[in-house]
Design a protein around this motif. Structure first.
Motif, PDB file in Angstrom:
ATOM      1  N   HIS A 137      41.992  40.369  57.211  1.00 38.87           N
ATOM      2  CA  HIS A 137      41.039  41.142  58.010  1.00 38.87           C
ATOM      3  C   HIS A 137      39.873  41.637  57.164  1.00 38.87           C
ATOM      4  O   HIS A 137      38.746  41.749  57.649  1.00 38.87           O
ATOM      5  CB  HIS A 137      41.734  42.312  58.721  1.00 38.87           C
ATOM      6  N   LEU A 165      37.493  38.623  56.855  1.00 41.46           N
ATOM      7  CA  LEU A 165      36.752  38.385  58.094  1.00 41.46           C
ATOM      8  C   LEU A 165      35.674  39.442  58.300  1.00 41.46           C
ATOM      9  O   LEU A 165      34.550  39.133  58.723  1.00 41.46           O
ATOM     10  CB  LEU A 165      37.716  38.372  59.286  1.00 41.46           C
ATOM     11  N   THR A 216      37.203  40.586  64.724  1.00 40.73           N
ATOM     12  CA  THR A 216      38.205  40.279  63.702  1.00 40.73           C
ATOM     13  C   THR A 216      39.605  40.365  64.275  1.00 40.73           C
ATOM     14  O   THR A 216      40.449  39.485  64.045  1.00 40.73           O
ATOM     15  CB  THR A 216      38.060  41.248  62.518  1.00 40.73           C
TER      16      THR A 216
END
Length: 359
Positions: free
Chosen positions: A297, A300, A310
């Protein structure tokens, strides 16, 4: 809307279960919903909060009561089920143990060694008291089976600790761990219903309902504008333990709903992300347990995606990989092929993500 979906889920599976699940689902949801506004102010007063720092995505102190409320909501709802739960005593005991350790960790960060000790203890409760263990790895090598023998317990303990920490380590963005727990629980519940494992499916469904209630106060909703809470280490460790119990149980005889390798596909993103992150840290000569911003995460988000996008990308990836595993199971794809495919995907992600991190 969430409660309606869960009740529809209960009605859909009604031929395989009883009416008690239909009534227990809203209890799990609403007990959790009611507890969060009650416990959040108390958590703020006693310091059970997560303060902002350079690797956090939030801007203010946030109560860490999500895990506590999910557990209480689940336990209340389980009492409504018209079934014997004696076979799940070790599950409840291990979950409660990790919840307690997690709360202590949320108050004052504990050492990795201390957390590891109690994670191993909870894993031993699962294997020695609960009788849940990985005894056979299936046809990973193209043979009929691959029994573990005396290595069953240590391998199971390793896997349990790994899953617990995978959920804990990926818990770095609103909605992420809660959504992973919700999705995985629903998938496992459906698979449990498919092999008539009604008790397991019911507990998983109630766990999903409690997770859905938590997400109301963790995702960007109207209620979250007034009360925003996190899972905390208590919630991520407890949730990881519950998921691991059923990932193992449903992948082994006599309650087998899928081949052992399929469990990897059902929980692919947390596993791949955690392993790649830890290997990357070692490659950079850091502790594999050190905190940083190198999870999926984080990558991203650093690429320019919003928090919402995300989250959606990761959840879609989870569903796609789980679907691949389930479809391969239904079409009798050889297990060794699925193992090679999983390792290939993991290696590709490891190579791409760590090149990005090093750049």
């Amino acid at each position: 809307m969430i409660v309606s979906f869960l009740q529809f889920f209960a009605i859909y599976t009604m031929p395989y279960t009883d009416n008690s699940l239909f009534y227990a689902l809203p209890v799990a949801f609403f007990i959790t919903v009611l507890l969060i506004p009650t416990l959040a102010p108390l958590a703020m007063r006693i310091g059970l909060t997560d303060a902002p720092c350079n690797r956090r995505l939030h801007a203010s102190e946030t109560p860490l009561v999500g895990g506590i409320t999910i557990f209480i909501g689940l336990m209340f709802a389980i009492l409504i089920l018209d079934t014997s739960l004696s076979g799940y005593r070790a599950l409840f005991a291990g979950s409660a143990l990790l919840l307690l350790v997690g709360v202590l960790d949320d108050f004052h960060e504990l050492s990795a060694r201390f957390r590891f000790f109690y994670q191993v203890l909870a894993a031993l409760l699962m294997t020695q008291w609960g009788g849940i263990a990985i005894t056979d790895l299936g046809s990973l090598l193209g043979t009929e089976s691959l029994p573990l023998g005396i290595w069953s317990v240590p391998f199971t303990v390793f896997c349990v600790v790994g899953v617990i920490n995978a959920v804990n380590m990926i818990d770095g963005m609103d909605g992420l761990s809660g959504s992973i727990m919700l999705l995985t629980a629903l998938l496992l519940a459906l698979l449990a219903f498919s092999v008539n494992q009604i008790d397991s499916a019911s507990i998983l469904s109630l766990f999903a309902a409690s997770c859905a209630a938590f997400l109301v106060f963790n995702l960007r909703t109207h209620l979250r504008k007034r009360i925003h809470v996190f899972l905390g280490d208590a919630g991520s460790m407890m949730g990881g333990y519950i998921l691991c119990w059923f990932l193992i149980d449903l992948g082994q005889e006599p309650a087998q709903a899928y081949a052992p390798v399929t469990a990897l596909w059902l929980f692919a993103i947390p596993i791949i992300d955690t392993v790649a992150t830890m290997i990357g840290r070692v490659m950079r000569k850091k502790s594999p347990f050190s905190a940083d911003r190198t999870h999926l995460h984080h990558l991203l988000l650093s690429s320019g995606l919003s928090v919402t996008t995300t989250l959606l990308v990761i959840l879609v990836a989870i569903v796609l990989l789980a679907s691949v595993g389930i479809l391969a199971e239904n079409h009798a794809i050889p297990e060794w092929i699925m193992t090679v495919a999983f390792l290939t995907i993991s290696f590709i992600y490891l190579s791409v993500s760590n090149k990005h991190k090093l750049d």
